[in-house]
Motif scaffolding. Structure first.
Motif, PDB file in Angstrom:
ATOM      1  N   PRO A  61       0.817  -1.190   0.000  1.00  0.00           N
ATOM      2  CA  PRO A  61       0.000   0.000   0.000  1.00  0.00           C
ATOM      3  C   PRO A  61       0.868   1.263   0.000  1.00  0.00           C
ATOM      4  CG  PRO A  61      -0.636  -1.478   1.780  1.00  0.00           C
ATOM      5  CD  PRO A  61       0.544  -2.054   1.131  1.00  0.00           C
ATOM      6  N   HIS A  62       0.942   1.894  -1.146  1.00  0.00           N
ATOM      7  CA  HIS A  62       1.730   3.111  -1.273  1.00  0.00           C
ATOM      8  C   HIS A  62       0.844   4.319  -1.043  1.00  0.00           C
ATOM      9  CE1 HIS A  62       5.176   0.915  -2.886  1.00  0.00           C
ATOM     10  NE2 HIS A  62       4.293   0.199  -3.556  1.00  0.00           N
ATOM     11  N   LYS A  63       1.468   5.399  -0.573  1.00  0.00           N
ATOM     12  CA  LYS A  63       0.711   6.633  -0.338  1.00  0.00           C
ATOM     13  C   LYS A  63       0.806   7.573  -1.526  1.00  0.00           C
ATOM     14  CE  LYS A  63       0.240   7.275   4.524  1.00  0.00           C
ATOM     15  NZ  LYS A  63       0.346   8.241   5.582  1.00  0.00           N
ATOM     16  N   ASP A  64       1.415   7.127  -2.615  1.00  0.00           N
ATOM     17  CA  ASP A  64       1.528   8.015  -3.762  1.00  0.00           C
ATOM     18  C   ASP A  64       0.397   7.746  -4.743  1.00  0.00           C
ATOM     19  OD1 ASP A  64       2.161   5.735  -5.187  1.00  0.00           O
ATOM     20  OD2 ASP A  64       4.309   6.114  -5.199  1.00  0.00           O
ATOM     21  N   SER A  65       0.254   8.655  -5.675  1.00  0.00           N
ATOM     22  CA  SER A  65      -0.853   8.540  -6.616  1.00  0.00           C
ATOM     23  C   SER A  65      -0.498   7.690  -7.831  1.00  0.00           C
ATOM     24  CB  SER A  65      -1.283   9.936  -7.064  1.00  0.00           C
ATOM     25  OG  SER A  65      -0.210  10.597  -7.703  1.00  0.00           O
ATOM     26  N   SER A  66       0.723   7.155  -7.909  1.00  0.00           N
ATOM     27  CA  SER A  66       1.108   6.383  -9.087  1.00  0.00           C
ATOM     28  C   SER A  66       0.372   5.050  -9.177  1.00  0.00           C
ATOM     29  CB  SER A  66       2.625   6.143  -9.093  1.00  0.00           C
ATOM     30  OG  SER A  66       2.989   5.356  -7.980  1.00  0.00           O
ATOM     31  N   SER A  67      -0.116   4.543  -8.055  1.00  0.00           N
ATOM     32  CA  SER A  67      -0.826   3.266  -8.082  1.00  0.00           C
ATOM     33  C   SER A  67      -2.326   3.444  -8.310  1.00  0.00           C
ATOM     34  CB  SER A  67      -0.589   2.516  -6.773  1.00  0.00           C
ATOM     35  OG  SER A  67      -1.145   3.224  -5.693  1.00  0.00           O
ATOM     36  N   LEU A  68      -2.781   4.677  -8.472  1.00  0.00           N
ATOM     37  CA  LEU A  68      -4.203   4.949  -8.659  1.00  0.00           C
ATOM     38  C   LEU A  68      -4.556   5.028 -10.135  1.00  0.00           C
ATOM     39  CD1 LEU A  68      -4.678   7.655  -5.897  1.00  0.00           C
ATOM     40  CD2 LEU A  68      -5.279   5.240  -5.781  1.00  0.00           C
ATOM     41  N   ILE A  69      -5.792   4.700 -10.437  1.00  0.00           N
ATOM     42  CA  ILE A  69      -6.280   4.732 -11.817  1.00  0.00           C
ATOM     43  C   ILE A  69      -7.057   6.022 -12.078  1.00  0.00           C
ATOM     44  CG2 ILE A  69      -7.769   3.589 -13.497  1.00  0.00           C
ATOM     45  CD1 ILE A  69      -7.200   0.979 -11.917  1.00  0.00           C
ATOM     46  N   TYR A  70      -7.949   6.377 -11.157  1.00  0.00           N
ATOM     47  CA  TYR A  70      -8.788   7.557 -11.334  1.00  0.00           C
ATOM     48  C   TYR A  70      -7.972   8.831 -11.147  1.00  0.00           C
ATOM     49  CZ  TYR A  70     -12.792   4.392 -10.846  1.00  0.00           C
ATOM     50  OH  TYR A  70     -13.697   3.393 -10.998  1.00  0.00           O
ATOM     51  N   PRO A  71      -8.243   9.852 -11.952  1.00  0.00           N
ATOM     52  CA  PRO A  71      -7.506  11.113 -11.804  1.00  0.00           C
ATOM     53  C   PRO A  71      -7.914  11.851 -10.521  1.00  0.00           C
ATOM     54  CG  PRO A  71      -9.158  11.291 -13.539  1.00  0.00           C
ATOM     55  CD  PRO A  71      -9.169   9.869 -13.075  1.00  0.00           C
ATOM     56  N   LEU A  72      -6.911  12.219  -9.748  1.00  0.00           N
ATOM     57  CA  LEU A  72      -7.169  12.869  -8.462  1.00  0.00           C
ATOM     58  C   LEU A  72      -7.921  14.189  -8.623  1.00  0.00           C
ATOM     59  CD1 LEU A  72      -3.769  12.169  -6.681  1.00  0.00           C
ATOM     60  CD2 LEU A  72      -5.973  11.082  -6.256  1.00  0.00           C
ATOM     61  N   GLY A  73      -7.593  14.947  -9.654  1.00  0.00           N
ATOM     62  CA  GLY A  73      -8.276  16.224  -9.872  1.00  0.00           C
ATOM     63  C   GLY A  73      -9.769  16.050 -10.097  1.00  0.00           C
ATOM     64  N   MET A  75      -9.933  19.481   1.285  1.00  0.00           N
ATOM     65  CA  MET A  75      -9.570  18.157   1.770  1.00  0.00           C
ATOM     66  C   MET A  75      -8.069  17.974   1.675  1.00  0.00           C
ATOM     67  SD  MET A  75     -10.842  15.693  -1.317  1.00  0.00           S
ATOM     68  CE  MET A  75     -12.475  16.295  -1.183  1.00  0.00           C
ATOM     69  N   SER A  76      -7.550  17.197   2.583  1.00  0.00           N
ATOM     70  CA  SER A  76      -6.118  16.943   2.592  1.00  0.00           C
ATOM     71  C   SER A  76      -5.754  15.976   1.468  1.00  0.00           C
ATOM     72  CB  SER A  76      -5.700  16.345   3.937  1.00  0.00           C
ATOM     73  OG  SER A  76      -6.241  15.042   4.083  1.00  0.00           O
ATOM     74  N   LYS A  77      -4.498  15.925   1.148  1.00  0.00           N
ATOM     75  CA  LYS A  77      -3.996  15.016   0.119  1.00  0.00           C
ATOM     76  C   LYS A  77      -4.284  13.566   0.522  1.00  0.00           C
ATOM     77  CE  LYS A  77      -1.166  13.967  -3.391  1.00  0.00           C
ATOM     78  NZ  LYS A  77      -1.440  14.236  -4.761  1.00  0.00           N
ATOM     79  N   GLU A  78      -4.096  13.272   1.811  1.00  0.00           N
ATOM     80  CA  GLU A  78      -4.330  11.911   2.296  1.00  0.00           C
ATOM     81  C   GLU A  78      -5.800  11.521   2.157  1.00  0.00           C
ATOM     82  OE1 GLU A  78      -2.677  14.249   4.087  1.00  0.00           O
ATOM     83  OE2 GLU A  78      -0.642  13.442   3.878  1.00  0.00           O
ATOM     84  N   ALA A  79      -6.702  12.449   2.475  1.00  0.00           N
ATOM     85  CA  ALA A  79      -8.131  12.171   2.341  1.00  0.00           C
ATOM     86  C   ALA A  79      -8.491  11.933   0.878  1.00  0.00           C
ATOM     87  CB  ALA A  79      -8.954  13.323   2.900  1.00  0.00           C
ATOM     88  N   LEU A  80      -7.929  12.737  -0.001  1.00  0.00           N
ATOM     89  CA  LEU A  80      -8.188  12.574  -1.431  1.00  0.00           C
ATOM     90  C   LEU A  80      -7.686  11.219  -1.922  1.00  0.00           C
ATOM     91  CD1 LEU A  80      -9.189  13.767  -4.094  1.00  0.00           C
ATOM     92  CD2 LEU A  80      -6.938  14.814  -4.363  1.00  0.00           C
ATOM     93  N   LEU A  81      -6.502  10.817  -1.501  1.00  0.00           N
ATOM     94  CA  LEU A  81      -5.966   9.514  -1.894  1.00  0.00           C
ATOM     95  C   LEU A  81      -6.849   8.384  -1.375  1.00  0.00           C
ATOM     96  CD1 LEU A  81      -2.144  10.083  -1.311  1.00  0.00           C
ATOM     97  CD2 LEU A  81      -3.294   9.833  -3.506  1.00  0.00           C
ATOM     98  N   LEU A  82      -7.314   8.506  -0.139  1.00  0.00           N
ATOM     99  CA  LEU A  82      -8.157   7.475   0.453  1.00  0.00           C
ATOM    100  C   LEU A  82      -9.504   7.369  -0.268  1.00  0.00           C
ATOM    101  CD1 LEU A  82      -8.449   5.399   2.736  1.00  0.00           C
ATOM    102  CD2 LEU A  82      -9.392   7.218   4.134  1.00  0.00           C
ATOM    103  N   ILE A  83     -10.124   8.498  -0.535  1.00  0.00           N
ATOM    104  CA  ILE A  83     -11.415   8.499  -1.245  1.00  0.00           C
ATOM    105  C   ILE A  83     -11.251   7.907  -2.643  1.00  0.00           C
ATOM    106  CG2 ILE A  83     -13.156  10.013  -2.295  1.00  0.00           C
ATOM    107  CD1 ILE A  83     -12.767  11.845   0.183  1.00  0.00           C
ATOM    108  N   THR A  84     -10.176   8.271  -3.321  1.00  0.00           N
ATOM    109  CA  THR A  84      -9.928   7.763  -4.669  1.00  0.00           C
ATOM    110  C   THR A  84      -9.721   6.255  -4.655  1.00  0.00           C
ATOM    111  OG1 THR A  84      -8.937   9.880  -5.277  1.00  0.00           O
ATOM    112  CG2 THR A  84      -8.482   8.009  -6.707  1.00  0.00           C
ATOM    113  N   LYS A  85      -8.904   5.771  -3.730  1.00  0.00           N
ATOM    114  CA  LYS A  85      -8.655   4.328  -3.651  1.00  0.00           C
ATOM    115  C   LYS A  85      -9.935   3.571  -3.312  1.00  0.00           C
ATOM    116  CE  LYS A  85      -5.976   0.819  -3.947  1.00  0.00           C
ATOM    117  NZ  LYS A  85      -5.399   0.438  -5.235  1.00  0.00           N
ATOM    118  N   CYS A  86     -10.731   4.106  -2.398  1.00  0.00           N
ATOM    119  CA  CYS A  86     -12.007   3.477  -2.047  1.00  0.00           C
ATOM    120  C   CYS A  86     -12.953   3.424  -3.244  1.00  0.00           C
ATOM    121  CB  CYS A  86     -12.666   4.202  -0.885  1.00  0.00           C
ATOM    122  SG  CYS A  86     -11.831   3.948   0.686  1.00  0.00           S
ATOM    123  N   ALA A  87     -12.996   4.493  -4.010  1.00  0.00           N
ATOM    124  CA  ALA A  87     -13.858   4.528  -5.202  1.00  0.00           C
ATOM    125  C   ALA A  87     -13.397   3.483  -6.214  1.00  0.00           C
ATOM    126  CB  ALA A  87     -13.836   5.920  -5.826  1.00  0.00           C
TER     127      ALA A  87
END
Length: 128
Positions: free
Chosen positions: A1-13, A28-40
């Protein structure tokens, strides 16, 4: 589980814009955005897997909007989507007009986008 956005598919913006459609969300914090994106991503992946299973049970390889609605109606973890998905399926079925034939010179992306609605059109802004 990485905290960077490179492992995500959906665009954070895009996810940030969708979250900000809620008037209660100011930032929202960067961490919250990463968590919401990963959950989605995990939720849509699971929804897709369950939808494939429904189609396979009916000996089909093609996924239909009705399959998604069936999953959202019968699986406890997706019941919160039931009403919204049913409305979307009704809209899709009622608007099933033939897609315009691709013109010479159209790119595949332009052809695929023809008749598509923007993602934000599926989310109603909460009213107080």
């Amino acid at each position: 589980p990485h905290k960077d956005s490179s492992s995500l598919i959906y665009p954070l913006g895009r996810i940030r814009k969708i979250c900000k459609l809620d008037p209660e969300v100011r930032g929202m914090s960067k961490e919250a955005l990463l968590l919401i994106t990963k959950c989605a991503e995990l939720a849509t992946s699971k929804l897709g897997q369950e939808t494939v299973r429904v189609a396979q049970l009916q000996n089909r390889r093609k996924l239909l909007p009705e399959d998604v609605a069936l999953v959202c109606s019968n699986r406890e973890q997706f019941l919160f989507l039931k009403d919204d998905v049913k409305d979307l399926v009704k809209d899709m079925v009622s608007k099933q007009d033939p897609k315009p034939a691709p013109k010479k010179g159209d790119t595949a992306r332009e052809v695929a986008a023809a008749g598509s609605k923007p993602l934000t059109s599926y989310f109603g802004v909460a009213k107080k």
